[in-house]
Design an enzyme around this catalytic site. Sequence first.
Site, PDB file in Angstrom:
ATOM      1  N   GLY A  90       4.917   4.057   2.178  1.00 58.37           N
ATOM      2  CA  GLY A  90       6.051   4.880   1.784  1.00 58.37           C
ATOM      3  C   GLY A  90       5.967   5.274   0.329  1.00 58.37           C
ATOM      4  N   HIS A 146       0.840  -1.196   0.000  1.00 60.34           N
ATOM      5  CA  HIS A 146       0.000   0.000   0.000  1.00 60.34           C
ATOM      6  C   HIS A 146       0.877   1.248   0.000  1.00 60.34           C
ATOM      7  CE1 HIS A 146      -3.180   2.852   0.971  1.00 60.34           C
ATOM      8  NE2 HIS A 146      -4.040   1.905   0.631  1.00 60.34           N
ATOM      9  N   HIS A 147       0.492   2.240  -0.809  1.00 63.36           N
ATOM     10  CA  HIS A 147       1.322   3.426  -1.000  1.00 63.36           C
ATOM     11  C   HIS A 147       1.485   4.231   0.288  1.00 63.36           C
ATOM     12  CE1 HIS A 147       3.577   6.230  -3.264  1.00 63.36           C
ATOM     13  NE2 HIS A 147       2.982   6.054  -4.418  1.00 63.36           N
ATOM     14  N   SER A 148       0.588   4.064   1.237  1.00 59.14           N
ATOM     15  CA  SER A 148       0.710   4.804   2.492  1.00 59.14           C
ATOM     16  C   SER A 148       1.921   4.361   3.301  1.00 59.14           C
ATOM     17  CB  SER A 148      -0.555   4.632   3.334  1.00 59.14           C
ATOM     18  OG  SER A 148      -0.772   3.264   3.655  1.00 59.14           O
TER      19      SER A 148
END
Length: 493
Positions: free
Chosen positions: A143, A139-141
Site C-alpha cells: 500500500g 513492502h511498498h507494494s
Amino acid sequence: MVDSKPSTVEEESLSPAARLFHAPSFNCHIIAVMGCKTSINPSVINEGLQQTLIKHPRFSSNLVIQGRKMKWIRTTVNVENHIIIPDIDPTMENPEQFVEDYISYITTTPLDFSKPLWELHLLNVKTTEAEAIGVFRIHHSIGDGASLISLLLACARKTSDPDELPSIPGQNRPHPSAKSQRRSLWWFLLTIWSAIRLIWNTFVDLFLFTATIFFLKDTKNPLKGGPGVEHVTKRFVHRTISLDDIKLVKNAMKTTINDVVLGITQAGLSRYLHRRYSNKVRQNGGGAKEDSNILPKNLRLRAAVLVNLRPTTGIQALADMMEKESKGRWGNWIGYILLPFNNIASHVQNDPLDYIRGAKATIDRKKLSLEAICSFSTAKLVIQLFGYKVAAYVANRVLSNTTLAFSNVVGPAEEISFFGHPMTYLAPSVYGHPHALTMHFQSYVNKMIICLAVDPNVIPDPHQLSLDIEESLKLIKDSAVQRGLINDTAIPV
C-alpha cells in the site's frame, strides 16, 4: 512453522503501481518507527495483531509470481513468524546509536516471500525519547504510505479512552456561501481563468516532467546521490520539533501547515548547503565569510513528491474492515509531482519569512495542475504496454534526475496507544528508491517529527541537517514575532 494457504483460495492481481515496486531498480519498502512510553510486551502485541492487522487482506496474503502475472493469494498467518525480538544488551552506552544501526541493518536483508511481506521488530531499549521501540518494515507494494499509516493508526486507540479510535485533524475547507454560489459574470470569468491556468500549468508541468525523464537534471549538489544510490544502505534519523510553533507561523502568515513545513525545509536545506559549500571553499584554500552567499546562483534543486490519488479511507472504515474482514478501497494509486525548491540559493535573506511566502506560492501553483493524475495515468499505460520493468526504469530516471523525496502526513491530535502501549512518537520513512535524501514530516499530538533517510556517503551528518530545519523554524517564528505578526501572549510557555 510457515504460513500455509487456506482451504478456500482468494486471489487478487497486483495493481500497476504495486507491480512497479517490485522492479529491481525500484524495490521500495516502508519503515515506521514507533516510540513507546513503556516496555513492550510481545504477547500483547501478538494478540493485538491477530485481532486487527492480519485481518486485512494485504497483511494476510502471499505474493505469488507466475510468469508476468503477480497475484496476492490469501494465506493463514502465524503472527510469531512476523515478530522479531533481538537480544539486546541492557547496559549499552549509546542506545540511540544502536537503534539507528539496527534499523539500517534490517534493511540490508530482503523480506521473506514465503509469507506476507511485513514484519515487526520489538526493541526493549530505553532511549532519550522512549522506553521501547517498535519498527515496522512493510513492502511498498502492500500500500501507499498514507494508507499504511492510517491502517496502523486504526490498530491503535486513544490513550485517554481505550475504546476510541484516534482522531485525525481534517483540512478546514470553507463551506460555499450563497454569495459565492451565485453564477454571476465575475464567478464565470474567475472559473474560466482558473481553467486556463489549470490547462497551462498542467502543460508546463508535463513538459518539464518529460524533459526530466530524458535530460533535465538537477544541479550537482551535496544532497544529490549518484548512480546506484537506491541500493545503498540508508541511515534513518528523526528529530522532534514543535507543531505549536508551526501553527503560530501558519496563523501569522495566513497560510497552511504544508506551506510552513515546505518553507522551513527550504530554509533548513539552505543553511545546510551553505555550510557544506563554505567548508569546501575553505578546504580548497579559499575564504568564505559566514554572511556571504556562496551557493550556486542557478542551483536547480527539486523534490519528488508522491501523491495519493485514491480518496483516503477513514480510520473508522479501516477498523471496520479489519473487524469484519471485509474488502475496502485499497492499493497504490499514486502519482508524482516535481516540486522546485526555488529559495534554496537564497541563504542570506533580509526577511526569513520569504521562505514561507515562496513555499505558499509554489504549493498554490501546484494545486492548479493535473501533474499527479497525468503521471499516474502515464505510468499505468506504460506498464500495460511495455511491462513494469520499463515503467520502473522511467520512474528511476525521473527520481535520479531530482535531488530528494519529500512528504508530509497528518497524524493523530491526541496521544494514542498501540495495543495498550502509549506512543511518544511515530517516525515513518521509505527506502529502495534512487534518492540520497528522503524527508518525511509526521505530526503527532503537539509534535512534528522530521524523519530523514539518507545515504551516509552523501550526507554524513543527517542530525545536523535536521537541526538546521529546527533552527530555521525558530528563526522564522522569531522574525514573525519581531514584525508583530505573532502576539507574545500567544506563544506557549
